[in-house]
Enzyme design. Structure first.
Site, PDB file in Angstrom:
ATOM      1  N   GLY A  12     116.697  47.340 121.755  1.00  0.00           N
ATOM      2  CA  GLY A  12     117.116  46.665 120.541  1.00  0.00           C
ATOM      3  C   GLY A  12     116.092  45.520 119.986  1.00  0.00           C
ATOM      4  N   GLN A  13     116.561  44.795 119.120  1.00  0.00           N
ATOM      5  CA  GLN A  13     115.758  43.741 118.302  1.00  0.00           C
ATOM      6  C   GLN A  13     114.966  43.028 119.386  1.00  0.00           C
ATOM      7  N   LEU A  86     121.512  41.683 127.416  1.00  0.00           N
ATOM      8  CA  LEU A  86     121.368  41.880 125.690  1.00  0.00           C
ATOM      9  C   LEU A  86     122.196  42.845 125.257  1.00  0.00           C
ATOM     10  N   ALA A  88     124.817  45.184 123.799  1.00  0.00           N
ATOM     11  CA  ALA A  88     126.094  45.266 123.255  1.00  0.00           C
ATOM     12  C   ALA A  88     126.270  46.005 121.840  1.00  0.00           C
ATOM     13  N   SER A  90     126.690  45.243 118.743  1.00  0.00           N
ATOM     14  CA  SER A  90     126.315  44.155 118.245  1.00  0.00           C
ATOM     15  C   SER A  90     126.932  43.827 116.947  1.00  0.00           C
ATOM     16  N   THR A 133     126.945  33.989 121.406  1.00  0.00           N
ATOM     17  CA  THR A 133     126.580  34.104 119.862  1.00  0.00           C
ATOM     18  C   THR A 133     127.371  33.194 119.108  1.00  0.00           C
ATOM     19  N   GLU A 135     129.070  33.789 116.804  1.00  0.00           N
ATOM     20  CA  GLU A 135     130.130  34.348 116.282  1.00  0.00           C
ATOM     21  C   GLU A 135     131.442  33.786 116.936  1.00  0.00           C
ATOM     22  N   TYR A 157     134.647  41.756 117.905  1.00  0.00           N
ATOM     23  CA  TYR A 157     133.254  41.320 118.882  1.00  0.00           C
ATOM     24  C   TYR A 157     133.173  39.964 119.305  1.00  0.00           C
ATOM     25  N   LYS A 161     133.091  38.988 123.107  1.00  0.00           N
ATOM     26  CA  LYS A 161     131.989  37.830 123.476  1.00  0.00           C
ATOM     27  C   LYS A 161     132.358  36.717 124.245  1.00  0.00           C
ATOM     28  N   HIS A 187     119.743  35.656 114.122  1.00  0.00           N
ATOM     29  CA  HIS A 187     118.277  35.827 114.281  1.00  0.00           C
ATOM     30  C   HIS A 187     117.777  36.983 113.674  1.00  0.00           C
ATOM     31  N   ARG A 192     114.852  43.970 112.918  1.00  0.00           N
ATOM     32  CA  ARG A 192     116.356  43.848 112.773  1.00  0.00           C
ATOM     33  C   ARG A 192     117.021  45.251 112.386  1.00  0.00           C
TER      34      ARG A 192
HETATM   35  P1  NDP Z   1     120.864  45.008 118.869  1.00  0.00           P
HETATM   36  O1  NDP Z   1     121.968  45.794 117.992  1.00  0.00           O
HETATM   37  O2  NDP Z   1     119.310  45.389 118.145  1.00  0.00           O
HETATM   38  O3  NDP Z   1     120.428  45.804 120.192  1.00  0.00           O
HETATM   39  C1  NDP Z   1     121.772  45.860 121.068  1.00  0.00           C
HETATM   40  C2  NDP Z   1     121.189  46.864 122.339  1.00  0.00           C
HETATM   41  O4  NDP Z   1     122.130  47.118 123.288  1.00  0.00           O
HETATM   42  C3  NDP Z   1     120.517  48.213 122.001  1.00  0.00           C
HETATM   43  O5  NDP Z   1     119.576  48.373 122.988  1.00  0.00           O
HETATM   44  C4  NDP Z   1     121.472  49.195 122.278  1.00  0.00           C
HETATM   45  O6  NDP Z   1     121.332  50.388 122.698  1.00  0.00           O
HETATM   46  C5  NDP Z   1     122.148  48.391 123.585  1.00  0.00           C
HETATM   47  N1  NDP Z   1     123.375  48.942 123.876  1.00  0.00           N
HETATM   48  C6  NDP Z   1     124.753  48.943 122.928  1.00  0.00           C
HETATM   49  N2  NDP Z   1     125.673  49.545 123.772  1.00  0.00           N
HETATM   50  C7  NDP Z   1     125.167  49.734 124.854  1.00  0.00           C
HETATM   51  C8  NDP Z   1     125.909  50.111 126.300  1.00  0.00           C
HETATM   52  N3  NDP Z   1     127.259  50.524 126.024  1.00  0.00           N
HETATM   53  N4  NDP Z   1     125.150  50.293 127.152  1.00  0.00           N
HETATM   54  C9  NDP Z   1     123.814  50.200 127.186  1.00  0.00           C
HETATM   55  N5  NDP Z   1     123.281  49.434 126.233  1.00  0.00           N
HETATM   56  C10 NDP Z   1     123.909  49.394 125.084  1.00  0.00           C
HETATM   57  O7  NDP Z   1     120.898  43.874 119.042  1.00  0.00           O
HETATM   58  P2  NDP Z   1     120.169  42.364 118.942  1.00  0.00           P
HETATM   59  O8  NDP Z   1     118.876  42.631 119.795  1.00  0.00           O
HETATM   60  O9  NDP Z   1     120.086  41.788 117.621  1.00  0.00           O
HETATM   61  O10 NDP Z   1     121.078  41.328 119.937  1.00  0.00           O
HETATM   62  C11 NDP Z   1     120.946  41.134 121.504  1.00  0.00           C
HETATM   63  C12 NDP Z   1     121.990  40.984 121.883  1.00  0.00           C
HETATM   64  O11 NDP Z   1     122.398  39.347 121.411  1.00  0.00           O
HETATM   65  C13 NDP Z   1     123.409  41.516 121.731  1.00  0.00           C
HETATM   66  O12 NDP Z   1     124.429  41.212 122.792  1.00  0.00           O
HETATM   67  C14 NDP Z   1     124.106  40.798 120.372  1.00  0.00           C
HETATM   68  O13 NDP Z   1     125.436  40.933 120.473  1.00  0.00           O
HETATM   69  C15 NDP Z   1     123.442  39.283 120.743  1.00  0.00           C
HETATM   70  N6  NDP Z   1     123.313  38.371 119.725  1.00  0.00           N
HETATM   71  C16 NDP Z   1     122.534  38.660 118.709  1.00  0.00           C
HETATM   72  C17 NDP Z   1     122.295  37.957 117.586  1.00  0.00           C
HETATM   73  C18 NDP Z   1     121.347  38.015 116.460  1.00  0.00           C
HETATM   74  O14 NDP Z   1     121.562  37.586 115.513  1.00  0.00           O
HETATM   75  N7  NDP Z   1     120.562  39.210 116.781  1.00  0.00           N
HETATM   76  C19 NDP Z   1     122.992  36.354 117.575  1.00  0.00           C
HETATM   77  C20 NDP Z   1     123.630  36.253 119.046  1.00  0.00           C
HETATM   78  C21 NDP Z   1     123.831  37.159 119.673  1.00  0.00           C
HETATM   79  P3  NDP Z   1     120.771  51.393 121.560  1.00  0.00           P
HETATM   80  O15 NDP Z   1     119.549  51.136 120.821  1.00  0.00           O
HETATM   81  O16 NDP Z   1     120.880  52.807 122.182  1.00  0.00           O
HETATM   82  O17 NDP Z   1     122.042  51.263 120.747  1.00  0.00           O
HETATM   83  P1  GDR Z   2     126.765  38.749 111.469  1.00  0.00           P
HETATM   84  O1  GDR Z   2     125.609  39.441 110.762  1.00  0.00           O
HETATM   85  O2  GDR Z   2     128.180  39.361 111.214  1.00  0.00           O
HETATM   86  O3  GDR Z   2     126.622  37.257 111.142  1.00  0.00           O
HETATM   87  O4  GDR Z   2     126.441  38.985 113.021  1.00  0.00           O
HETATM   88  P2  GDR Z   2     125.508  40.403 109.462  1.00  0.00           P
HETATM   89  O5  GDR Z   2     124.108  40.306 109.045  1.00  0.00           O
HETATM   90  O6  GDR Z   2     126.113  41.717 109.710  1.00  0.00           O
HETATM   91  O7  GDR Z   2     126.319  39.534 108.351  1.00  0.00           O
HETATM   92  C1  GDR Z   2     126.024  38.282 108.008  1.00  0.00           C
HETATM   93  C2  GDR Z   2     127.175  38.040 106.656  1.00  0.00           C
HETATM   94  O8  GDR Z   2     126.611  38.779 105.478  1.00  0.00           O
HETATM   95  C3  GDR Z   2     127.737  39.209 105.060  1.00  0.00           C
HETATM   96  N1  GDR Z   2     127.491  40.215 104.386  1.00  0.00           N
HETATM   97  C4  GDR Z   2     127.191  41.628 104.755  1.00  0.00           C
HETATM   98  N2  GDR Z   2     126.915  42.086 105.903  1.00  0.00           N
HETATM   99  C5  GDR Z   2     126.487  43.157 106.099  1.00  0.00           C
HETATM  100  N3  GDR Z   2     126.086  43.697 107.301  1.00  0.00           N
HETATM  101  N4  GDR Z   2     126.252  44.288 105.212  1.00  0.00           N
HETATM  102  C6  GDR Z   2     126.303  43.797 103.855  1.00  0.00           C
HETATM  103  O9  GDR Z   2     126.202  44.463 102.884  1.00  0.00           O
HETATM  104  C7  GDR Z   2     126.862  42.534 103.632  1.00  0.00           C
HETATM  105  N5  GDR Z   2     127.264  41.791 102.540  1.00  0.00           N
HETATM  106  C8  GDR Z   2     127.657  40.469 102.812  1.00  0.00           C
HETATM  107  C9  GDR Z   2     128.761  39.402 106.129  1.00  0.00           C
HETATM  108  O10 GDR Z   2     130.215  39.648 105.543  1.00  0.00           O
HETATM  109  C10 GDR Z   2     128.688  38.158 106.862  1.00  0.00           C
HETATM  110  O11 GDR Z   2     129.324  37.102 106.655  1.00  0.00           O
HETATM  111  C11 GDR Z   2     125.178  39.176 113.426  1.00  0.00           C
HETATM  112  C12 GDR Z   2     125.144  40.121 114.640  1.00  0.00           C
HETATM  113  O12 GDR Z   2     123.659  40.440 115.090  1.00  0.00           O
HETATM  114  C13 GDR Z   2     126.000  39.614 115.677  1.00  0.00           C
HETATM  115  O13 GDR Z   2     125.713  40.567 116.946  1.00  0.00           O
HETATM  116  C14 GDR Z   2     125.721  38.313 116.312  1.00  0.00           C
HETATM  117  O14 GDR Z   2     126.135  37.909 117.368  1.00  0.00           O
HETATM  118  C15 GDR Z   2     125.733  37.268 114.977  1.00  0.00           C
HETATM  119  O15 GDR Z   2     124.924  37.712 114.021  1.00  0.00           O
HETATM  120  C16 GDR Z   2     125.559  35.782 115.272  1.00  0.00           C
END
Ligand code: NDP
Ligand code: GDR
Length: 383
Positions: A12-13, A86, A88, A90, A133, A135, A157, A161, A187, A192
């Site tokens: 993931g990211q 990490l 999830a 997500s 998170t 969230e 979700y 969490k 982030h 992403r």
């Molecule tokens: P991503 O969606 O980019 O990455 C998620 C990762 O989890 C991927 O490697 C995915 O694998 C893996 N995964 C999903 N389901 C499973 C499973 N059942 N078993 C094993 N691996 C799995 O997320 P981010 O990197 O953005 O986020 C990392 C973590 O931080 C997540 O838990 C997210 O919920 C949390 N988080 C993210 C935030 C954000 O803004 N980015 C903010 C707060 C929390 P695959 O590549 O195969 O899909």
């Molecule tokens: P979020 O991120 O739900 O905060 O979760 P996302 O970027 O999906 O949405 C942020 C906000 O944007 C609004 N929105 C849209 N969202 C998406 N995806 N697509 C659209 O077209 C669109 N238009 C408007 C959404 O309604 C929302 O309000 C992310 C994930 O990384 C989680 O795993 C993590 O926990 C939280 O951030 C912190």
């Protein structure tokens, strides 16, 4: 000997940035990767080493958060000093479609890690980071949100969490584990996932100015998010596990911005001024003006000649298909605790983040000729 880390969600990211960061620090990094029908290792390909090499610092294991025995076996084999959980499902909107799976992977998955460490007698050796998170704050009870703000999750979700957050706290208190929650606000980065809002926007901006796409359809334009750069946030994860005492920390920038304003910023990066008019599902973003010198320099002379003809046309629309059954309207974090105790300071502000993402997607779209139709269709159906 360097330390050994195990990262779930390494593809993931955050997993990709963290793996690179820890390897540079001298760690041996083990990553758990799900089996998929395609490789799905794009984000870590630059770190990959052939399994036949004798001294590898990145080792991948097949695994899944829903498979207790598999998780326990890997942790038993690797005996890591640090686990970064990490992995999830997500995507908040998708969690409304797959609530049971999300609870299993994101909620019980965390329990599987904690319980494996306990059963394997690794409590004294292994430190655990749980990816919590913002969230969790959902229908916010306080502005800004900090460690003591009550939670009010608003999606399957976030509810999953919430379980993961509290089971981490419980194992810390019950068994003296070094287990910590990083409550990270949104982030983003060039890595992403394409269906999160910032990346959807920066990809669309690149495609629209290159003439590959006419318009992008969005959901709720008024929600507000506190966006930072993933490169800064993975450093906070590392710092959290280096503390003598385990604890929970908010990681955020303290600045919140609407989706609408992020769209304007992203277009502005290539010299395009977008103005919004109308309300609700009738709201549209139109091209108001172009900074021709900036556009020509970044996008190209030829594209400028074409794009000038589009002044006054719609480039952003609203499709209620992207609305969520329950929305999180505003997030803004107070990360004073992390800044003082961890000495964590982010390097990127939103402008620098947006610039990084738009520049990256512009370069990518100039290359990704094959995405001409497919990429656009996928974006519209699956966000
Ligand atoms: P991503 O969606 O980019 O990455 C998620 C990762 O989890 C991927 O490697 C995915 O694998 C893996 N995964 C999903 N389901 C499973 C499973 N059942 N078993 C094993 N691996 C799995 O997320 P981010 O990197 O953005 O986020 C990392 C973590 O931080 C997540 O838990 C997210 O919920 C949390 N988080 C993210 C935030 C954000 O803004 N980015 C903010 C707060 C929390 P695959 O590549 O195969 O899909
Ligand atoms: P979020 O991120 O739900 O905060 O979760 P996302 O970027 O999906 O949405 C942020 C906000 O944007 C609004 N929105 C849209 N969202 C998406 N995806 N697509 C659209 O077209 C669109 N238009 C408007 C959404 O309604 C929302 O309000 C992310 C994930 O990384 C989680 O795993 C993590 O926990 C939280 O951030 C912190």
């Amino acid at each position: 000997m360097g330390k050994v880390a195990l990262i779930t969600g390494v593809t993931g990211q955050d997993g990709a940035y963290l793996a690179e960061y820890l390897i540079k620090k001298g760690y041996t990094v083990h990553g758990i990767k799900r089996r998929s029908s395609l490789f799905n290792t794009d984000r870590i390909d630059h770190l990959y080493q052939d399994p036949h090499e004798s001294h590898r610092n990145l080792i991948l294991h097949y695994g899944d958060m829903t498979d207790s025995m598999n998780i326990t076996r890997i942790i038993g084999d690797v005996k890591p000093d640090e686990i970064y959980n990490l992995a999830a499902m997500s995507h908040v909107k998708v969690s409304f479609d797959t609530p049971e799976y999300t609870a299993n992977a994101d909620g019980i998955g965390t329990l599987r890690i904690l319980e494996a460490v306990r059963l394997l007698d690794l409590v004294k050796k292994t430190r655990i980071y749980q990816a919590s998170t913002s969230e969790l704050y959902g229908l916010v009870q306080e502005i800004p949100q900090k460690e003591t703000t009550p939670f009010y999750p608003r999606s399957p979700y976030a509810v999953a969490k919430l379980y993961a957050y509290w089971i981490t706290v419980n194992y810390r208190e019950a068994y003296g584990m070094h287990a910590s929650n990083g409550i990270l606000f949104n982030h983003e980065s060039p890595l992403r996932g394409e269906t999160f809002v910032t990346r959807k926007v920066t990809r669309a901006v690149a495609r629209i100015v290159l003439g590959l796409q006419k318009e992008v359809f969005m959901g709720n334009l008024s929600s507000q998010r506190d966006w930072g750069h993933a490169k800064d946030y993975i450093k906070a994860m590392y710092l959290i596990l280096q503390q003598e005492e385990s604890d929970d920390y908010v990681i955020s920038t303290g600045v919140t911005t609407t989706i609408r304003d992020f769209i304007k910023m992203a277009f502005n990066e290539v010299g395009v001024e977008v103005a919004f008019k109308g309300e609700g599902v009738d709201e549209v973003g139109i091209i108001a003006s172009i900074d021709e010198a900036k556009f020509a320099k970044l996008v190209g002379e030829e594209q400028l000649a074409m794009f000038k003809k589009r002044i006054g046309e719609v480039v952003v629309g609203v499709d209620p298909a992207y609305f969520r059954p329950t929305e999180v309207d505003i997030l803004i974090g107070d990360s004073t605790k992390a800044r003082t105790k961890l000495n964590w300071t982010p390097e990127y502000d939103l402008k620098a983040l947006c610039q990084d993402m738009v520049a990256n997607d512009l370069n990518l779209m100039k290359k990704e000729e094959y995405l001409k139709d497919g990429g656009y269709r996928i974006l519209n159906y699956f966000e």
